[in-house]
Design a protein around this motif. Sequence first.
Motif, PDB file in Angstrom:
ATOM      1  N   VAL A 112      11.103  -4.640  -6.801  1.00 21.73           N
ATOM      2  CA  VAL A 112      10.067  -4.181  -5.879  1.00 21.73           C
ATOM      3  C   VAL A 112       8.863  -3.760  -6.710  1.00 21.73           C
ATOM      4  CG1 VAL A 112       9.470  -2.457  -4.137  1.00 21.73           C
ATOM      5  CG2 VAL A 112      11.793  -3.390  -4.217  1.00 21.73           C
ATOM      6  N   SER A 113       7.684  -4.241  -6.305  1.00 23.77           N
ATOM      7  CA  SER A 113       6.489  -3.873  -7.061  1.00 23.77           C
ATOM      8  C   SER A 113       5.393  -3.334  -6.143  1.00 23.77           C
ATOM      9  CB  SER A 113       5.934  -5.074  -7.840  1.00 23.77           C
ATOM     10  OG  SER A 113       5.356  -6.014  -6.959  1.00 23.77           O
ATOM     11  N   TYR A 114       4.572  -2.463  -6.715  1.00 26.25           N
ATOM     12  CA  TYR A 114       3.386  -1.955  -6.027  1.00 26.25           C
ATOM     13  C   TYR A 114       2.375  -1.532  -7.087  1.00 26.25           C
ATOM     14  CZ  TYR A 114       0.241   0.757  -3.142  1.00 26.25           C
ATOM     15  OH  TYR A 114      -0.884   1.235  -2.523  1.00 26.25           O
ATOM     16  N   ASN A 115       1.355  -2.337  -7.263  1.00 18.36           N
ATOM     17  CA  ASN A 115       0.265  -2.048  -8.210  1.00 18.36           C
ATOM     18  C   ASN A 115       0.754  -1.786  -9.635  1.00 18.36           C
ATOM     19  OD1 ASN A 115      -1.807  -2.359  -6.302  1.00 18.36           O
ATOM     20  ND2 ASN A 115      -1.625  -0.239  -5.642  1.00 18.36           N
ATOM     21  N   VAL A 116       1.690  -2.593 -10.103  1.00 17.67           N
ATOM     22  CA  VAL A 116       2.217  -2.445 -11.467  1.00 17.67           C
ATOM     23  C   VAL A 116       2.232  -3.797 -12.175  1.00 17.67           C
ATOM     24  CG1 VAL A 116       3.573  -0.345 -11.083  1.00 17.67           C
ATOM     25  CG2 VAL A 116       4.577  -2.566 -10.563  1.00 17.67           C
ATOM     26  N   LYS A 117       1.181  -4.570 -11.998  1.00 18.94           N
ATOM     27  CA  LYS A 117       1.137  -5.950 -12.510  1.00 18.94           C
ATOM     28  C   LYS A 117       1.519  -6.042 -13.983  1.00 18.94           C
ATOM     29  CE  LYS A 117      -2.948  -7.742 -12.933  1.00 18.94           C
ATOM     30  NZ  LYS A 117      -4.234  -8.417 -12.693  1.00 18.94           N
ATOM     31  N   HIS A 118       0.934  -5.221 -14.830  1.00 18.31           N
ATOM     32  CA  HIS A 118       1.204  -5.303 -16.269  1.00 18.31           C
ATOM     33  C   HIS A 118       2.680  -5.050 -16.568  1.00 18.31           C
ATOM     34  CE1 HIS A 118       0.670  -4.903 -20.569  1.00 18.31           C
ATOM     35  NE2 HIS A 118       1.268  -3.721 -20.504  1.00 18.31           N
ATOM     36  N   PRO A 177       2.851  -7.781   3.856  1.00 21.08           N
ATOM     37  CA  PRO A 177       1.515  -7.452   4.357  1.00 21.08           C
ATOM     38  C   PRO A 177       1.225  -5.953   4.393  1.00 21.08           C
ATOM     39  CG  PRO A 177       2.948  -8.054   6.184  1.00 21.08           C
ATOM     40  CD  PRO A 177       3.733  -8.278   4.917  1.00 21.08           C
ATOM     41  N   HIS A 178       2.232  -5.124   4.102  1.00 20.65           N
ATOM     42  CA  HIS A 178       2.017  -3.676   4.013  1.00 20.65           C
ATOM     43  C   HIS A 178       3.077  -3.060   3.097  1.00 20.65           C
ATOM     44  CE1 HIS A 178       4.566  -4.463   7.560  1.00 20.65           C
ATOM     45  NE2 HIS A 178       5.210  -3.386   7.198  1.00 20.65           N
ATOM     46  N   ASN A 179       2.862  -1.807   2.730  1.00 14.81           N
ATOM     47  CA  ASN A 179       3.775  -1.114   1.830  1.00 14.81           C
ATOM     48  C   ASN A 179       4.975  -0.614   2.620  1.00 14.81           C
ATOM     49  OD1 ASN A 179       5.109   0.562   0.026  1.00 14.81           O
ATOM     50  ND2 ASN A 179       3.228   1.283  -0.916  1.00 14.81           N
ATOM     51  N   ASN A 180       6.135  -1.165   2.322  1.00 12.94           N
ATOM     52  CA  ASN A 180       7.369  -0.808   3.029  1.00 12.94           C
ATOM     53  C   ASN A 180       8.137   0.332   2.383  1.00 12.94           C
ATOM     54  OD1 ASN A 180       7.524  -3.030   5.042  1.00 12.94           O
ATOM     55  ND2 ASN A 180       7.427  -4.259   3.188  1.00 12.94           N
ATOM     56  N   GLY A 181       7.749   0.723   1.188  1.00 14.19           N
ATOM     57  CA  GLY A 181       8.554   1.675   0.444  1.00 14.19           C
ATOM     58  C   GLY A 181       9.663   0.951  -0.299  1.00 14.19           C
ATOM     59  N   PHE A 182      10.298   1.640  -1.213  1.00 12.16           N
ATOM     60  CA  PHE A 182      11.278   1.010  -2.101  1.00 12.16           C
ATOM     61  C   PHE A 182      12.528   0.531  -1.360  1.00 12.16           C
ATOM     62  CE2 PHE A 182      14.802   1.167  -5.170  1.00 12.16           C
ATOM     63  CZ  PHE A 182      14.308   0.298  -6.126  1.00 12.16           C
ATOM     64  N   ALA A 183      13.133   1.385  -0.566  1.00 13.81           N
ATOM     65  CA  ALA A 183      14.400   1.034   0.078  1.00 13.81           C
ATOM     66  C   ALA A 183      14.236  -0.115   1.074  1.00 13.81           C
ATOM     67  CB  ALA A 183      14.990   2.259   0.782  1.00 13.81           C
ATOM     68  N   LYS A 184      13.251  -0.030   1.938  1.00 13.68           N
ATOM     69  CA  LYS A 184      13.054  -1.084   2.933  1.00 13.68           C
ATOM     70  C   LYS A 184      12.682  -2.407   2.261  1.00 13.68           C
ATOM     71  CE  LYS A 184      10.792  -2.188   7.258  1.00 13.68           C
ATOM     72  NZ  LYS A 184       9.880  -1.732   8.316  1.00 13.68           N
ATOM     73  N   ALA A 185      11.878  -2.338   1.199  1.00 15.92           N
ATOM     74  CA  ALA A 185      11.505  -3.564   0.481  1.00 15.92           C
ATOM     75  C   ALA A 185      12.746  -4.244  -0.101  1.00 15.92           C
ATOM     76  CB  ALA A 185      10.498  -3.249  -0.613  1.00 15.92           C
ATOM     77  N   ASN A 186      13.661  -3.471  -0.653  1.00 16.29           N
ATOM     78  CA  ASN A 186      14.914  -4.051  -1.152  1.00 16.29           C
ATOM     79  C   ASN A 186      15.694  -4.726  -0.031  1.00 16.29           C
ATOM     80  OD1 ASN A 186      15.590  -3.702  -4.055  1.00 16.29           O
ATOM     81  ND2 ASN A 186      15.020  -1.590  -3.608  1.00 16.29           N
ATOM     82  N   ASN A 187      15.763  -4.092   1.118  1.00 10.51           N
ATOM     83  CA  ASN A 187      16.476  -4.673   2.260  1.00 10.51           C
ATOM     84  C   ASN A 187      15.824  -5.976   2.722  1.00 10.51           C
ATOM     85  OD1 ASN A 187      18.467  -2.709   2.385  1.00 10.51           O
ATOM     86  ND2 ASN A 187      17.263  -1.397   3.720  1.00 10.51           N
ATOM     87  N   ILE A 188      14.506  -6.032   2.703  1.00  8.41           N
ATOM     88  CA  ILE A 188      13.799  -7.264   3.074  1.00  8.41           C
ATOM     89  C   ILE A 188      14.102  -8.368   2.068  1.00  8.41           C
ATOM     90  CG2 ILE A 188      11.510  -8.322   3.276  1.00  8.41           C
ATOM     91  CD1 ILE A 188      10.559  -5.567   4.385  1.00  8.41           C
ATOM     92  N   ALA A 189      14.112  -8.026   0.796  1.00  9.00           N
ATOM     93  CA  ALA A 189      14.318  -9.026  -0.258  1.00  9.00           C
ATOM     94  C   ALA A 189      15.750  -9.542  -0.310  1.00  9.00           C
ATOM     95  CB  ALA A 189      13.928  -8.444  -1.611  1.00  9.00           C
ATOM     96  N   ILE A 190      16.691  -8.789   0.177  1.00 10.95           N
ATOM     97  CA  ILE A 190      18.092  -9.222   0.163  1.00 10.95           C
ATOM     98  C   ILE A 190      18.300 -10.446   1.051  1.00 10.95           C
ATOM     99  CG2 ILE A 190      20.402  -8.581   0.966  1.00 10.95           C
ATOM    100  CD1 ILE A 190      19.845  -5.777  -0.142  1.00 10.95           C
ATOM    101  N   ARG A 191      17.573 -10.542   2.127  1.00 11.47           N
ATOM    102  CA  ARG A 191      17.786 -11.620   3.100  1.00 11.47           C
ATOM    103  C   ARG A 191      17.656 -13.022   2.500  1.00 11.47           C
ATOM    104  NH1 ARG A 191      14.273  -8.153   6.813  1.00 11.47           N
ATOM    105  NH2 ARG A 191      15.796  -6.690   7.622  1.00 11.47           N
ATOM    106  N   VAL A 245      10.882 -11.178  -6.495  1.00 10.50           N
ATOM    107  CA  VAL A 245       9.961 -10.047  -6.521  1.00 10.50           C
ATOM    108  C   VAL A 245       9.402  -9.855  -5.121  1.00 10.50           C
ATOM    109  CG1 VAL A 245       7.797  -9.134  -7.435  1.00 10.50           C
ATOM    110  CG2 VAL A 245       9.310 -10.463  -8.919  1.00 10.50           C
ATOM    111  N   ILE A 246       9.524  -8.642  -4.593  1.00  9.66           N
ATOM    112  CA  ILE A 246       8.861  -8.308  -3.342  1.00  9.66           C
ATOM    113  C   ILE A 246       7.719  -7.356  -3.674  1.00  9.66           C
ATOM    114  CG2 ILE A 246      10.610  -6.553  -2.787  1.00  9.66           C
ATOM    115  CD1 ILE A 246       9.821  -7.198   0.236  1.00  9.66           C
ATOM    116  N   ASP A 247       6.527  -7.767  -3.320  1.00  7.06           N
ATOM    117  CA  ASP A 247       5.347  -6.949  -3.603  1.00  7.06           C
ATOM    118  C   ASP A 247       4.952  -6.188  -2.343  1.00  7.06           C
ATOM    119  OD1 ASP A 247       3.073  -6.297  -5.484  1.00  7.06           O
ATOM    120  OD2 ASP A 247       2.036  -6.923  -3.653  1.00  7.06           O
ATOM    121  N   ASN A 248       4.805  -4.875  -2.483  1.00  9.89           N
ATOM    122  CA  ASN A 248       4.488  -3.979  -1.381  1.00  9.89           C
ATOM    123  C   ASN A 248       2.975  -3.862  -1.159  1.00  9.89           C
ATOM    124  OD1 ASN A 248       6.814  -3.099  -0.107  1.00  9.89           O
ATOM    125  ND2 ASN A 248       7.237  -1.537  -1.623  1.00  9.89           N
ATOM    126  N   HIS A 249       2.311  -4.991  -0.983  1.00 13.49           N
ATOM    127  CA  HIS A 249       0.880  -5.042  -0.653  1.00 13.49           C
ATOM    128  C   HIS A 249      -0.002  -4.436  -1.766  1.00 13.49           C
ATOM    129  CE1 HIS A 249      -2.158  -6.065   2.233  1.00 13.49           C
ATOM    130  NE2 HIS A 249      -2.659  -4.851   2.241  1.00 13.49           N
TER     131      HIS A 249
END
Length: 92
Positions: free
Chosen positions: A8-14, A62-76, A36-40
């Motif tokens: 899960v990423s959010y503004n940590v490109k480097h 399209p928006h910031n889901n937070g860490f836990a929800k982003a992981n759940n989205i990426a599992i699918r 990689v799931i990017d949180n907008h």
Amino acid sequence: MKLSIIIVSYNVKHYLHQCIDSLLKAVKDIDAEICVIDNHSKDGTVDSLKSYGKNIKIIASPHNNGFAKANNIAIRPVSYTHLRAHETGAYL
């Protein structure tokens, strides 16, 4: 081993690129996928990930889901039997 790694990423490109480079080296001899799931992010993260081509799956939220929800989205969409949620700042 069939391994799916979710990041899960959010503004940590480097840091994300360092993490992915480390993971690609670590899994070169096993059957693995990196997702990689990017949180907008606003720092160009998603565009920068395109340089990895088919070596990673990218989910651009399209928006910031937070860490836990982003992981759940990426599992699918991952396809393997073993799963690893990986922190952006962790290197192997």
